[in-house]
Design an enzyme around this catalytic site. Structure first.
Site, short mmCIF file in Angstrom:
data_model
loop_
_atom_site.label_atom_id
_atom_site.label_comp_id
_atom_site.label_asym_id
_atom_site.label_seq_id
_atom_site.Cartn_x
_atom_site.Cartn_y
_atom_site.Cartn_z
N GLU A 103 0.78 -1.18 0.14
CA GLU A 103 -0.09 0.09 0.06
C GLU A 103 0.83 1.29 0.14
O GLU A 103 0.50 2.40 -0.64
CB GLU A 103 -0.98 0.08 1.10
CG GLU A 103 -1.98 -1.24 1.24
CD GLU A 103 -3.08 -0.59 -0.01
OE1 GLU A 103 -3.01 0.26 -0.52
OE2 GLU A 103 -3.85 -1.90 -0.38
N CYS B 89 -13.05 1.72 -14.78
CA CYS B 89 -13.61 3.25 -14.77
C CYS B 89 -12.12 4.00 -14.46
O CYS B 89 -12.26 4.74 -13.48
CB CYS B 89 -14.47 3.22 -13.59
SG CYS B 89 -15.63 4.56 -13.58
N CYS C 246 -16.69 1.83 -20.73
CA CYS C 246 -18.12 1.67 -20.26
C CYS C 246 -18.60 0.23 -21.15
O CYS C 246 -19.56 -0.18 -20.42
CB CYS C 246 -18.80 2.84 -20.43
SG CYS C 246 -18.37 4.43 -19.73
N CYS D 110 -18.16 -2.52 -18.88
CA CYS D 110 -18.42 -2.21 -17.57
C CYS D 110 -19.71 -3.07 -17.11
O CYS D 110 -20.85 -2.91 -17.75
CB CYS D 110 -18.78 -0.83 -17.37
SG CYS D 110 -19.16 -0.51 -15.56
N CYS E 287 -25.25 2.80 -13.94
CA CYS E 287 -24.34 3.91 -13.89
C CYS E 287 -25.06 5.22 -14.14
O CYS E 287 -25.60 5.39 -15.03
CB CYS E 287 -22.98 3.96 -14.73
SG CYS E 287 -22.19 5.40 -14.66
S1 SF4 Z 1 -20.51 2.73 -16.97
FE1 SF4 Z 1 -20.11 4.37 -15.21
S2 SF4 Z 1 -19.04 2.96 -13.72
FE2 SF4 Z 1 -19.05 1.88 -15.58
S3 SF4 Z 1 -17.00 2.53 -16.46
FE3 SF4 Z 1 -18.55 3.89 -17.53
S4 SF4 Z 1 -18.49 5.75 -15.89
FE4 SF4 Z 1 -17.64 3.87 -14.93
#
Ligand code: SF4
Length: 349
Positions: free
Chosen positions: A33, A188, A195, A198, A204
């Protein structure tokens, strides 16, 4: 919505293969860390490996000299981290019987361990239900929940913290904290989040409201103070002079060439013409003078503008607190990155 479970499922499939992911040893988690603060994985990983090879336990770190710790740390920057680790290792060995405290509250009392690191160690090693919140987490949560307050101010931070605590409910805290960290680093990301890949795209809120480029909101940036350094690289045959930094300033304890600091830029000829400099070189035979101006060296709160003046003389002058070292032995001393860069990048004659 509790996004913790989705993040953990994603993490089990996509997590980065990192050596400290295989352990719950608080010493190794602590080292990882601290090394990874303000550092990319690709840069920090070799340091983690070298550091844990040299100091495989908190006892070994405590027994070492600070100069040896600096040498292993050399090039990573933020040397106060290494200094604090050394102090904390000695404290754990002498006052705590060599054992890390098992709660974030107690960990926070140790030098160099802030809220984030205490939470990371306590959640991963001792299952404490506490979120470890760093820049990655602030960004991810600010986007997922479309937080419109600056996340570097109390209101925004509190919102992220409340949501994170909710996400931890019914989830393994260490795994959740590592999952959101990896998610922020791999999916992200600060610019151009992925996205399409994601698993939370459907939930989101920044995506739904088309505010991703504006999240997280941040308050005005911290100003970086400019500083103007002139280093005198005096050389006689294969020898030079270095001085260990003593002041409570950046790079405390590291070695550097004799340094002069000014409030504004100074030209090489004006520096050489200064009385204090001509006094240093008085009586010496100078066979070469050269100068080099590297790119500005950026620190979190400072911009170091430097000028290196190389002077080759028939003998080295006496400069208070300096010591003579062979140029080819400079790598045995912990040097600030700016000096290392100069030695490798200065034009070869
Ligand atoms: S959809 Fe939202 S949470 Fe997912 S990568 Fe894109 S900005 Fe980030």
């Amino acid at each position: 919505m509790n996004t913790g479970k989705v993040l953990i499922d994603w993490y089990h499939k996509k997590k980065r293969d990192l050596p400290w992911r295989e352990t719950r040893d608080p010493y190794l988690i602590w080292v990882s860390e601290i090394i990874m603060q303000q550092t990319r994985i690709s840069q920090g990983l070799p340091y983690y490996i070298r550091f844990t090879e040299q100091f495989p336990s908190v006892q070994k770190l405590a027994e070492s000299t600070l100069d040896k710790v600096y040498l292993v740390w050399q090039g990573l920057g933020y040397y106060s981290r290494a200094r604090n680790m050394h102090i904390t290792a000695q404290n754990i060995v002498s006052a705590l019987d060599g054992k890390f405290p098992e709660s974030s509250e107690e960990l926070l009392k140790l030098k160099g361990i802030g809220k984030y690191t205490a939470a990371a160690i306590a959640s991963v090693c001792y299952n404490e239900k506490i979120p470890a919140i760093d820049g990655n987490v602030l960004r991810v949560i600010a986007r997922l929940y479309n937080i419109e307050y600056p996340v570097d101010k109390a209101m925004g931070k509190n919102m992220v913290s409340t949501i994170s605590i909710e996400n931890l409910r019914n989830n393994d805290p260490g795994t959740y904290n590592q999952a959101i960290m990896d998610f922020g680093a791999l999916i992200c990301t600060p610019t151009q989040p992925n996205c399409k890949e994601c698993p939370l795209a459907g939930k989101c809120m920044a995506m739904m409201q088309n505010t991703i480029p504006n999240r997280p909101v941040k308050s005005a940036k911290t100003l970086q103070r400019p500083r103007y350094f002139v280093y005198l690289y005096l050389r006689n045959k294969n020898n030079t002079l270095i001085i260990q930094r003593q002041k409570s300033d950046i790079w405390h304890g590291l070695f550097e060439f004799p340094l002069w600091e000014y409030n504004s830029p100074i030209k090489p000829e004006d520096f050489i013409a200064k009385k204090e400099i001509s006094n240093i070189t008085k009586g010496l035979t100078i066979s070469a003078i050269d100068f080099y101006i590297p790119k500005v060296h950026k620190l979190s709160h400072q911009l170091i503008n430097s000028l290196f003046i190389e002077i080759v003389t028939d003998k080295l002058p006496a400069i208070p607190n300096s010591k003579i070292v062979p140029v080819n032995k400079l790598d045995e001393y912990a040097l600030p990155k700016i000096i290392e860069n100069y030695l490798t990048k200065k034009p070869k004659k």
